[in-house]
Design a protein around this motif. Structure first.
Motif, PDB file in Angstrom:
ATOM      1  N   TYR A 331      12.493   6.539   2.359  1.00 20.22           N
ATOM      2  CA  TYR A 331      11.493   6.342   1.456  1.00 20.22           C
ATOM      3  C   TYR A 331      11.652   5.021   0.718  1.00 20.22           C
ATOM      4  O   TYR A 331      10.530   4.442   0.745  1.00 20.22           O
ATOM      5  N   ASP A 332      12.713   4.568   0.607  1.00 21.67           N
ATOM      6  CA  ASP A 332      12.830   2.921  -0.046  1.00 21.67           C
ATOM      7  C   ASP A 332      12.282   1.984   1.033  1.00 21.67           C
ATOM      8  O   ASP A 332      11.569   0.840   0.860  1.00 21.67           O
ATOM      9  N   HIS A 333      12.508   2.068   2.297  1.00 21.87           N
ATOM     10  CA  HIS A 333      12.116   1.268   3.296  1.00 21.87           C
ATOM     11  C   HIS A 333      10.605   1.452   3.551  1.00 21.87           C
ATOM     12  O   HIS A 333       9.900   0.416   3.770  1.00 21.87           O
ATOM     13  N   MET A 334      10.273   2.560   3.413  1.00 20.90           N
ATOM     14  CA  MET A 334       8.667   2.960   3.538  1.00 20.90           C
ATOM     15  C   MET A 334       7.800   2.290   2.576  1.00 20.90           C
ATOM     16  O   MET A 334       6.779   1.489   2.915  1.00 20.90           O
ATOM     17  N   VAL A 335       8.330   2.262   1.440  1.00 23.25           N
ATOM     18  CA  VAL A 335       7.601   1.860   0.266  1.00 23.25           C
ATOM     19  C   VAL A 335       7.792   0.200   0.364  1.00 23.25           C
ATOM     20  O   VAL A 335       6.608  -0.319  -0.070  1.00 23.25           O
ATOM     21  N   ALA A 336       8.776  -0.310   0.656  1.00 30.87           N
ATOM     22  CA  ALA A 336       8.530  -1.780   0.819  1.00 30.87           C
ATOM     23  C   ALA A 336       7.669  -2.307   1.860  1.00 30.87           C
ATOM     24  O   ALA A 336       7.129  -3.408   1.639  1.00 30.87           O
ATOM     25  N   PHE A 337       7.582  -1.589   2.883  1.00 30.02           N
ATOM     26  CA  PHE A 337       6.528  -1.830   4.142  1.00 30.02           C
ATOM     27  C   PHE A 337       5.252  -1.737   3.346  1.00 30.02           C
ATOM     28  O   PHE A 337       4.398  -2.470   3.643  1.00 30.02           O
ATOM     29  N   ARG A 338       5.045  -0.312   2.735  1.00 32.61           N
ATOM     30  CA  ARG A 338       3.791  -0.180   2.157  1.00 32.61           C
ATOM     31  C   ARG A 338       3.386  -1.293   1.331  1.00 32.61           C
ATOM     32  O   ARG A 338       2.136  -1.967   1.319  1.00 32.61           O
ATOM     33  N   ALA A 339       4.237  -1.785   0.409  1.00 33.29           N
ATOM     34  CA  ALA A 339       3.763  -3.102  -0.405  1.00 33.29           C
ATOM     35  C   ALA A 339       3.177  -4.100   0.212  1.00 33.29           C
ATOM     36  O   ALA A 339       2.117  -4.803  -0.182  1.00 33.29           O
ATOM     37  N   ASP A 340       3.942  -4.562   1.296  1.00 32.77           N
ATOM     38  CA  ASP A 340       3.441  -5.815   2.255  1.00 32.77           C
ATOM     39  C   ASP A 340       2.259  -5.415   2.883  1.00 32.77           C
ATOM     40  O   ASP A 340       1.255  -6.298   2.827  1.00 32.77           O
TER      41      ASP A 340
END
Length: 363
Positions: A331-340
């Motif tokens: 989840y943390d990895h996906m959220v960081a990707f989503r922000a960019d």
């Protein structure tokens, strides 16, 4: 991708399609027969049809030496047992959606889609080039599986409602056919989630057993006739911004494959991934026009409902992450990707689409 292009790219011979089909190459390939169980019925030519295309391409590229027989939901195991069948070796492969199995672990949802997650382009980018597939497959080792993205529906609709839903309060006590993490999110704002199989949705809406139901989008929903028993069709399906369908392969069977056949599985799955998204993008526009012409009332979820749902989703994810390290990692990895991704999309993609939507001819 056309089949001729696929064969040339499959890595089975530098001389191209003609060489692949030659007797010398064909004789060097072992004869292998696999079974693939799908979570979907044959009537869904969009989802099921993409895996049928996959199996035909693999057979064609190997001169029928590697054959994968596709079975619809219920022919070997029920729809929601497809993953288990591949995991325990009943079949070699499954075509399914990870979020069907959040009862085992909520982490399964991240590989497919979750409320307020990624859109289809972003989901493909995360899995293909953003490290998502590696993280998801590391998690799937716990279930003796390796997965390959093999389709995407694009953003889905918010479902069919027997009455208008204007405010958050209108959702209180509403019985809706929706499951998984999306059901848990909506439960936080008053919805009563109901588990109803695809084949029973129509009857449930007609009888009033449920007040609302979500499935996929215009093309598939029209086929199932939901417009006959529910008047209001809401959007967007914020729980399915870009859900990925996967081919999940038993790891032991995967490791027994020759390298060329492994390459074929990967390449043909990628072709299925492209084909499914293309079909939905082509088939949904005329379907939504037919539905509206037939009396369906399109409605957008209000900003208040979206805001309340987003808060509920973030609260739920925090609760799960506090107890589940697998979920937190992905989840943390996906959220960081989503922000960019959204920082970039608002510059070019969204600006272009927004302008074109506003400037198109009205009719």
């Amino acid at each position: 991708m056309k089949r001729r292009q696929f064969i040339r790219m499959a890595g089975l011979g530098a001389a191209g399609a003609a060489t692949v089909a030659s007797p010398a190459i064909a004789q060097s390939m072992p004869e292998i027969r696999w079974r693939l169980t799908s979570s979907f019925p044959k009537s869904l030519d969009t989802i099921y049809g993409a895996t049928d295309l996959f199996a035909k391409a693999v057979a064609e590229a190997t001169d029928n030496k590697f054959q994968i027989q596709v079975f619809a939901a219920g022919e070997i195991v029920p729809a929601l047992q497809a993953l288990d069948a591949a995991s325990n070796g009943t079949v070699e492969m499954a075509q399914t959606a990870g979020y069907y199995y959040v009862g085992k672990d909520p982490t399964f949802a991240i590989g497919t889609s979750m409320p307020f997650g990624l859109n289809s382009r972003m989901q493909t980018a995360w899995l293909h080039s953003g490290g998502g597939a590696e993280l998801f497959n590391d998690f799937l080792k716990n279930y003796n599986l390796i997965a390959f993205a093999a389709g995407n529906t694009g953003c889905q609709m918010g479902g069919w409602f027997r009455k208008e839903i204007k405010e958050v309060a209108d959702l209180n006590g509403l019985k809706m056919r929706i499951g998984g993490i999306a059901g848990n999110v909506l439960a936080k704002i008053g919805v009563v989630p109901q588990q109803v199989g695809a084949g029973d949705i129509y009857a449930s809406l007609e009888k009033g057993t449920v007040d609302a139901a979500e499935f996929v989008g215009p093309y598939d929903d029209e086929k199932l006739g939901f417009q006959k028993v529910a008047k209001y069709y809401y959007y967007p399906g914020f729980w399915d911004g870009g859900p990925t369908i996967h081919h999940m392969v038993n790891i032991a069977k995967w490791e027994q494959l020759p390298p060329a056949y492994k390459s074929l599985i990967k390449t043909a799955s990628s072709m299925a991934n492209e084909a499914m998204q293309a079909r939905y993008d082509a088939f949904n526009p005329p379907a939504i026009k037919r539905l509206v012409a037939g009396g369906t009332q399109l409605r957008a979820f209000s900003p208040a409902i979206l805001d309340a749902s987003l808060k509920a989703a973030n609260d739920l994810y925090a609760e799960i992450a506090a107890k589940n390290p697998n979920f937190k990692k992905l989840y943390d990895h996906m959220v960081a990707f989503r922000a960019d991704q959204y920082a970039w999309w608002q510059v070019a993609e969204f600006s272009y689409d927004n302008y074109m939507i506003r400037s198109r001819p009205r009719g």
